[in-house]
Scaffold this motif. Structure first.
Motif, PDB file in Angstrom:
ATOM      1  N   SER A  25      -7.064  -1.318  -2.229  1.00 12.72           N
ATOM      2  CA  SER A  25      -7.588   0.048  -2.089  1.00 12.72           C
ATOM      3  C   SER A  25      -8.880   0.077  -1.283  1.00 12.72           C
ATOM      4  O   SER A  25      -9.092   0.995  -0.482  1.00 12.72           O
ATOM      5  N   ARG A  27      12.448   7.765   2.175  1.00 14.02           N
ATOM      6  CA  ARG A  27      11.492   7.394   1.117  1.00 14.02           C
ATOM      7  C   ARG A  27      11.291   5.891   1.038  1.00 14.02           C
ATOM      8  O   ARG A  27      11.019   5.324  -0.021  1.00 14.02           O
ATOM      9  N   GLU A  28      11.421   5.217   2.161  1.00 19.56           N
ATOM     10  CA  GLU A  28      11.138   3.792   2.224  1.00 19.56           C
ATOM     11  C   GLU A  28      10.815   3.421   3.664  1.00 19.56           C
ATOM     12  O   GLU A  28      11.140   4.150   4.598  1.00 19.56           O
ATOM     13  N   VAL A  71       0.854  -1.191   0.000  1.00 25.94           N
ATOM     14  CA  VAL A  71       0.000   0.000   0.000  1.00 25.94           C
ATOM     15  C   VAL A  71       0.887   1.237   0.000  1.00 25.94           C
ATOM     16  O   VAL A  71       1.937   1.253   0.649  1.00 25.94           O
ATOM     17  N   SER A  72       0.459   2.260  -0.706  1.00 26.10           N
ATOM     18  CA  SER A  72       1.239   3.490  -0.792  1.00 26.10           C
ATOM     19  C   SER A  72       1.363   4.161   0.573  1.00 26.10           C
ATOM     20  O   SER A  72       0.353   4.544   1.180  1.00 26.10           O
ATOM     21  N   PRO A  73       2.590   4.341   1.088  1.00 27.74           N
ATOM     22  CA  PRO A  73       2.754   5.051   2.362  1.00 27.74           C
ATOM     23  C   PRO A  73       2.234   6.481   2.295  1.00 27.74           C
ATOM     24  O   PRO A  73       1.718   7.012   3.286  1.00 27.74           O
ATOM     25  N   GLU A  74       2.379   7.134   1.119  1.00 24.80           N
ATOM     26  CA  GLU A  74       1.907   8.515   0.998  1.00 24.80           C
ATOM     27  C   GLU A  74       0.428   8.632   1.325  1.00 24.80           C
ATOM     28  O   GLU A  74      -0.001   9.557   2.024  1.00 24.80           O
ATOM     29  N   ILE A  75      -0.375   7.672   0.830  1.00 26.69           N
ATOM     30  CA  ILE A  75      -1.812   7.711   1.063  1.00 26.69           C
ATOM     31  C   ILE A  75      -2.114   7.541   2.547  1.00 26.69           C
ATOM     32  O   ILE A  75      -2.902   8.295   3.133  1.00 26.69           O
TER      33      ILE A  75
END
Length: 202
Positions: free
Chosen positions: A150, A114-115, A80-84
């Motif tokens: 999602s 960034r990880e 899953v996108s960490p940004e979200i």
């Protein structure tokens, strides 16, 4: 009856795959899987409010709140996108202090590198409880299936927000009682309108 355990070769391959995916030593993962574990988390397991402090396990230890635990598992899974997740959920929304701390550490780690490197955070953790919980979450994260998650994320975020709204409504209900007792007509009207709006949002 429960399914039979996987053959030793298959189990070793699976542990190696999980180890490579989440960046934890295979030995740690093997030790975790040798213990009695919960079934993999799915949407059907996400009952309860985000404010749930957990129920007692044998020996008096508390289970981690399911919503908060699942959020961290998904974050650590790399699926899953960490940004979200970091955009929608803050550490202040966690009721469990250890999970709140871990969420904050993971966010700082991601913003810096960034990880999400769970192994690095485990090595750096000075508190034994944080180290233990982070290790458990990292291993459990390897059980999530690849695919479109999602809807799972949307459900989690929705339930967290719903839990927050319920807490806010409880506070408004108390303020409404106090305004009624004090015969504060204008304030009472404002509070009732705000409560009505929050109920529509739920």
């Amino acid at each position: 009856p429960p399914p039979p355990p996987p053959p030793p070769v298959e189990k070793r391959l699976y542990i190696q795959q999980v180890s490579e995916r989440i960046g934890l030593p295979a030995g740690l993962i093997a030790r975790e899987f040798s213990q009695k574990r919960e079934t993999p988390r799915r949407v059907s397991n996400l009952s309860g409010q985000s404010g749930d402090e957990g129920v007692k396990r044998a020996g008096g230890e508390k289970k981690l709140p399911p919503l908060e635990r699942t959020l961290l598992e998904l974050l650590l899974s790399g699926l899953v996108s960490p940004e979200i997740l970091f955009k929608e959920i803050s550490r202040e929304q966690f009721r469990h202090p250890v999970l709140s701390h871990i969420w904050g550490e993971l966010k700082e780690e991601f913003e810096r590198n960034r990880e999400i490197a769970a192994a690095r955070l485990i090595d750096r953790a000075s508190d034994p409880e944080t180290k233990k919980v982070l290790s458990e979450l990292s291993v459990a994260a390897g059980r999530w299936d690849q695919g479109d998650l999602s809807q799972v994320v949307a459900d989690l975020i929705g339930q967290i927000r719903k839990g927050e709204l319920k807490v806010t409504l409880q506070g408004l209900t108390q303020e409404i009682r106090e305004a009624e007792q004090g015969q504060e007509g204008t304030k009472l009207k404002e509070l009732l309108e705000r409560k009505s709006q929050l109920l529509r949002e739920m």
